[in-house]
Design an enzyme around this catalytic site. Structure first.
Site, PDB file in Angstrom:
ATOM      1  N   PHE A  47      23.981  33.217  25.582  1.00  0.00           N
ATOM      2  CA  PHE A  47      25.040  32.328  26.583  1.00  0.00           C
ATOM      3  C   PHE A  47      25.558  31.366  25.395  1.00  0.00           C
ATOM      4  O   PHE A  47      25.753  30.189  25.705  1.00  0.00           O
ATOM      5  CB  PHE A  47      24.223  31.756  27.563  1.00  0.00           C
ATOM      6  CG  PHE A  47      24.826  31.132  28.700  1.00  0.00           C
ATOM      7  CD1 PHE A  47      25.429  32.057  29.539  1.00  0.00           C
ATOM      8  CD2 PHE A  47      24.874  29.700  29.130  1.00  0.00           C
ATOM      9  CE1 PHE A  47      26.169  31.750  30.810  1.00  0.00           C
ATOM     10  CE2 PHE A  47      25.623  29.341  30.346  1.00  0.00           C
ATOM     11  CZ  PHE A  47      26.236  30.430  31.156  1.00  0.00           C
ATOM     12  N   ALA A  78      29.354  31.256  23.387  1.00  0.00           N
ATOM     13  CA  ALA A  78      30.909  30.986  24.054  1.00  0.00           C
ATOM     14  C   ALA A  78      31.117  32.293  24.807  1.00  0.00           C
ATOM     15  O   ALA A  78      31.833  32.038  25.946  1.00  0.00           O
ATOM     16  CB  ALA A  78      31.764  31.104  22.561  1.00  0.00           C
ATOM     17  N   LYS A  87      29.387  43.731  18.400  1.00  0.00           N
ATOM     18  CA  LYS A  87      29.849  44.974  17.526  1.00  0.00           C
ATOM     19  C   LYS A  87      28.627  45.580  16.865  1.00  0.00           C
ATOM     20  O   LYS A  87      28.775  46.851  16.435  1.00  0.00           O
ATOM     21  CB  LYS A  87      30.787  44.320  16.533  1.00  0.00           C
ATOM     22  CG  LYS A  87      32.163  43.976  17.301  1.00  0.00           C
ATOM     23  CD  LYS A  87      32.815  43.098  16.214  1.00  0.00           C
ATOM     24  CE  LYS A  87      32.259  41.605  16.574  1.00  0.00           C
ATOM     25  NZ  LYS A  87      33.151  40.369  15.785  1.00  0.00           N
ATOM     26  N   GLU A  89      34.621  47.414  25.911  1.00  0.00           N
ATOM     27  CA  GLU A  89      35.853  47.100  25.564  1.00  0.00           C
ATOM     28  C   GLU A  89      35.968  45.719  24.602  1.00  0.00           C
ATOM     29  O   GLU A  89      36.961  45.562  23.732  1.00  0.00           O
ATOM     30  CB  GLU A  89      36.778  46.860  26.990  1.00  0.00           C
ATOM     31  CG  GLU A  89      38.291  46.320  26.745  1.00  0.00           C
ATOM     32  CD  GLU A  89      39.058  47.384  25.988  1.00  0.00           C
ATOM     33  OE1 GLU A  89      38.987  48.539  26.547  1.00  0.00           O
ATOM     34  OE2 GLU A  89      39.351  47.267  24.890  1.00  0.00           O
ATOM     35  N   VAL A 135      36.198  45.248  20.513  1.00  0.00           N
ATOM     36  CA  VAL A 135      37.436  45.665  19.552  1.00  0.00           C
ATOM     37  C   VAL A 135      38.689  45.010  20.207  1.00  0.00           C
ATOM     38  O   VAL A 135      39.111  45.116  21.301  1.00  0.00           O
ATOM     39  CB  VAL A 135      37.728  47.060  19.343  1.00  0.00           C
ATOM     40  CG1 VAL A 135      38.746  47.341  18.392  1.00  0.00           C
ATOM     41  CG2 VAL A 135      36.494  47.879  19.080  1.00  0.00           C
ATOM     42  N   GLY A 177      39.237  41.725  21.339  1.00  0.00           N
ATOM     43  CA  GLY A 177      39.287  40.902  22.267  1.00  0.00           C
ATOM     44  C   GLY A 177      39.916  41.027  23.676  1.00  0.00           C
ATOM     45  O   GLY A 177      39.561  41.971  24.247  1.00  0.00           O
ATOM     46  N   GLY A 186      36.667  28.234  16.608  1.00  0.00           N
ATOM     47  CA  GLY A 186      35.826  29.115  16.975  1.00  0.00           C
ATOM     48  C   GLY A 186      35.802  30.654  16.927  1.00  0.00           C
ATOM     49  O   GLY A 186      35.319  31.240  17.765  1.00  0.00           O
ATOM     50  N   LYS A 229      34.973  47.162  13.653  1.00  0.00           N
ATOM     51  CA  LYS A 229      35.649  47.536  14.726  1.00  0.00           C
ATOM     52  C   LYS A 229      36.464  48.972  14.628  1.00  0.00           C
ATOM     53  O   LYS A 229      36.757  49.800  15.570  1.00  0.00           O
ATOM     54  CB  LYS A 229      36.870  46.446  14.989  1.00  0.00           C
ATOM     55  CG  LYS A 229      36.006  45.214  15.463  1.00  0.00           C
ATOM     56  CD  LYS A 229      37.339  44.005  15.158  1.00  0.00           C
ATOM     57  CE  LYS A 229      36.431  42.784  15.748  1.00  0.00           C
ATOM     58  NZ  LYS A 229      36.904  41.354  15.517  1.00  0.00           N
ATOM     59  N   GLY A 286      38.126  34.417  21.371  1.00  0.00           N
ATOM     60  CA  GLY A 286      37.980  33.384  22.357  1.00  0.00           C
ATOM     61  C   GLY A 286      37.187  33.754  23.461  1.00  0.00           C
ATOM     62  O   GLY A 286      36.973  34.841  23.775  1.00  0.00           O
TER      63      GLY A 286
HETATM   64  N1  HSE Z   1      35.531  36.876  13.988  1.00  0.00           N
HETATM   65  C1  HSE Z   1      36.414  37.920  14.938  1.00  0.00           C
HETATM   66  C2  HSE Z   1      37.838  37.572  14.650  1.00  0.00           C
HETATM   67  C3  HSE Z   1      35.960  37.537  16.409  1.00  0.00           C
HETATM   68  O1  HSE Z   1      38.056  36.685  13.797  1.00  0.00           O
HETATM   69  O2  HSE Z   1      38.560  38.305  15.178  1.00  0.00           O
HETATM   70  C4  HSE Z   1      36.322  38.787  17.425  1.00  0.00           C
HETATM   71  O3  HSE Z   1      35.632  39.702  17.221  1.00  0.00           O
END
Ligand code: HSE
Length: 336
Positions: A11, A13, A121, A145, A148, A150, A203, A221, A316
């Site tokens: 739990f 972000a 991942k 999903e 890779v 977001g 973040g 990824k 995010g």
């Molecule tokens: N640290 C990764 C990025 C987070 O900056 O894309 C998302 O996988």
């Protein structure tokens, strides 16, 4: 209307984003014929469990005020094994060396007949084949999903929207932190250290940002794309990786003067000339891959549709939750 019971394991972000999205979309989901009950939420301190469905507003509030959701000291594994539910949302942080605790959570979920949606991942980059086979063996659905790109729906695009096409190659920017650093260093002439700090404040960086800047996150990824889209059987060690730590402000300025940008590009290609590579590359400013800020982008070459390019927010809380929500809806539709 069928009720689907689910747990949110982890739990931070991402887990909190999922809880918010499920609250925001409750009426819409009911409209789709989906009644979701979150029966357990866990974090590293413990769990809260209610077979009749938790009040997610109260769970989010408790996390904010006391730093934990825990009302009992049941562990994530206890919940996965002993709480009656259909679907596990595995949202613990990525550990690229061991894949844990996500790897064990996912395998135990399968063994207990639970579908899994994950944003983690590590397990996929290390044990894709094993996880795929375990899910199949136990007759459950495994979707990822969010691992890779977001919010950028690259797996769904390749599997569903481009169904029937052969994907020849994918190249793209799969790490928002590196893209943010390279864009800001060029546009604002800021130092590497300064912009890395900004990415951490936003973040989006991994808890160990070496994963981002050394290209490790992009390579993970890429491995997921190679296995899931190209049906390769590869691991992290199969990728040739160069990060962005040696790129100087001078190199970025020189590229800029010549109407180029430098971007960290991941590239996968199957066939006679197999490529699995992560490296900084010079990209003309007008090229579709030359996106800025925290954006991710992917250019897919296909045999029938030709080139297809997608871009979106690669990290995010809510963006990642968007990808998880789409996987949840697919699983619910397959189970109603
Ligand atoms: N640290 C990764 C990025 C987070 O900056 O894309 C998302 O996988």
């Amino acid at each position: 209307m069928k009720t689907i019971r689910l747990s949110i394991i982890g739990f931070g972000a991402v887990g909190q984003g999922v809880a918010r999205v499920l609250r925001n979309k409750r009426d819409y989901l009911v409209h789709l014929g989906i009644n979701l009950l979150v029966v357990a939420v866990t974090d590293s301190h413990g769990a809260c469990i209610d077979p009749d469905g938790l009040d997610l507003r109260a769970v989010l509030q408790r996390k904010k005020e006391s730093g934990t959701v825990a009302t009992s000291n049941a562990s994530s594994l206890d919940v996965i094994k002993n709480t009656d539910h259909d679907l596990v949302i595995e949202a613990t942080p990525t550990d690229i060396e061991t894949g844990e605790p996500g790897l064990t959570h996912i395998i135990e979920s399968f063994k207990h007949g639970r579908h899994v949606v994950t944003s983690n991942k590590g397990p996929l980059a290390l044990q894709y084949k094993q996880l795929y086979n375990e899910a199949k063996k136990h007759g459950v659905i495994f979707r990822f999903e969010a691992t890779v790109g977001g919010a950028m729906p690259i797996l769904n695009l390749a599997h569903d929207a481009l169904a029937g096409n052969r994907i020849i190659s994918i190249e793209g920017i799969l790490n928002g932190t590196c893209n943010y650093i390279l864009s800001r260093m060029t546009e604002e002439s800021l130092s590497y250290k300064h912009v890395l700090g900004e990415a951490q404040d936003l973040g989006i960086a991994e808890s160990d940002p070496t994963y981002d800047v050394e290209g490790i996150d992009t390579a993970c990824k890429l491995v997921i794309l190679a296995n899931a889209i190209f049906e390769m059987d590869v691991m992290y060690g199969d990728v040739e990786v160069t990060g962005i730590t040696k790129i100087t402000s001078e190199a970025l300025s020189l590229a800029n003067v010549e109407n180029n940008v430098i971007r960290l590009i991941g590239e996968v290609q199957d066939g006679n000339k197999r490529i699995m590579r992560v490296a900084p590359r010079l990209i003309p400013k007008q090229h579709p891959l030359a996106v800025g800020g925290t954006l991710n982008v992917a250019l897919l070459k296909t045999d029938t549709a030709g080139p297809i390019c997608i871009s979106g927010k690669g990290a995010g809380s809510m963006e990642t939750a968007s990808a998880i929500l789409s996987d949840i809806i697919v699983i619910c539709h397959k189970n109603t």
